[in-house]
Design an enzyme around this catalytic site. Sequence first.
Site, PDB file in Angstrom:
ATOM      1  N   LYS A  99      27.509  41.007  41.659  1.00 20.51           N
ATOM      2  CA  LYS A  99      28.835  40.315  42.286  1.00 20.51           C
ATOM      3  C   LYS A  99      28.791  39.699  43.440  1.00 20.51           C
ATOM      4  CE  LYS A  99      33.727  41.823  42.404  1.00 20.51           C
ATOM      5  NZ  LYS A  99      34.454  43.141  42.314  1.00 20.51           N
ATOM      6  N   SER A 174      38.548  41.903  39.674  1.00 20.35           N
ATOM      7  CA  SER A 174      37.891  40.676  40.259  1.00 20.35           C
ATOM      8  C   SER A 174      36.254  40.442  39.924  1.00 20.35           C
ATOM      9  CB  SER A 174      37.822  40.954  41.886  1.00 20.35           C
ATOM     10  OG  SER A 174      36.960  42.268  42.166  1.00 20.35           O
ATOM     11  N   SER A 198      38.726  46.827  39.387  1.00 19.33           N
ATOM     12  CA  SER A 198      37.868  45.513  39.233  1.00 19.33           C
ATOM     13  C   SER A 198      36.653  45.617  38.297  1.00 19.33           C
ATOM     14  CB  SER A 198      37.509  45.063  40.586  1.00 19.33           C
ATOM     15  OG  SER A 198      38.566  44.715  41.184  1.00 19.33           O
TER      16      SER A 198
END
Length: 485
Positions: A99, A174, A198
Amino acid sequence: MSRPAAPKANTEALLREGTPMSALHTLSARALAAQVIDGAASAAEVARHFIARVEALNPGLLAIVQFDPERVLREAADVDRRLAAGDALPLAGVPVTVKDNLWVEGYRITQGSLLLEDFIAPRDAWAVARLRALGAVVLGITNCSEFACKGVTSNLVYGATRHPMDPALTPGGSSGGAVSALASGLGLLALATDAGGSTRRPAAHCGLVGLKPSAGMIPHPWGFAEPNYGLSVIGVLARDVTDCAWVYDLLAAYDAGDPAGVPIPSGLEAGTPLAVPSRDLRIAWSPRLGCDFAIDEDVLAALQSRVDALRAAGWRIDNGDPPWPTEAREYPLLALQQAGLHALYGSRLASERERIDPNLVMQIEAGARCAPADIARALRLRERIGHALGSFFAEYDLLLCPTAPVTAWPLDHLGPPVIGGRPAGPRGHAAFTPLFNYCGVPACSVPAGRVRGLPVGLQVVAPRYEDATVLRFAKVVESTALRDA
């Protein structure tokens, strides 16, 4: 990487049109590593296969935002050399994505923010370095919302990530880039973060397994300053529970540089199948989490059906809700995130406002209005929330609840406007996950069926450091769902 044009077909359609693909991306991470270790495939061959998939499929997804094929091939060649030299590499050749808020040395890592558009990571995050040491290959960097503080995956640096099953939908956030890539076969494992759901919610929206470990179990001693200090952990994403447990076991460790670190073992049996949990487990099912959270009726029906199937398989599951404080409702400690954002980025708001996502601007401004007493009250509430869940776990070993109350929604919406027939606030879609971040306990989202053709997830939660119990029962949920599919 430039922003791609809007796709005209989804991932499966691209594959049907004849894009040349082998079957390597259909393997589990364990099976692929075994093939590389045994010499049935080289890490370089694996890398070339996944590079081809990224080049074919990622333009329609915008899941991976930093991608360097030559670097991927160099990393894979190094794995092949290490294997030839006799190194033990359990993750040999396994392609992983990381990420865009975790450092990967030499890559542009932005946290989805124009404020960091020129930042080059000086070193690997601890978890990234660990995966590399074990033979994994970093395939690319995945998209996230700005500062990982929004429930969809869009930003001013790269744009919006699309759902792998329908490009008109969001995969959530996210960690939307991580799940969109993994669900599309762009890598076999993904590293993410989870400060309020997330990792788990996007996993639920895309039919994946998403684990939020107990706080401190996967070290994170360096990297970006965290707006959600003390709440965010490294999340692990996989396509099945066994892969997820395998990687978690390889990552669980102690590093004295991490103030949250705990020197305890993972509780799993390294390299062996997940043990079947005891039938004596005391399990509770909480469909609205004791907070009367809104949930779409068909999502609730699908999850209730999964719980009923577990009961029919002989598991004793009561209906039971944690005794939360009355203030413990939808994102009750959001002020901590907002204050953290203001502390980190508030000084840049006056001169660079147009370079910050408008939603994040609102959060930073809200953080500026937080008084010291507001923060003190939030921290006290966090303590009371933890005590409430602790008292619940004095009676139960596991808690089952929804991961998200809805399926994936349209790409251009921050969240669904209505949930369960009620008007939904901006965080209504996220209500079922953050309480467990506040308590530091392990929680795992497991695929639990489909509603209107889209995946939904069941969340498995246990007391702090009972991560192994969570994963073992998550495997039970997964096996029941596969049997009923």
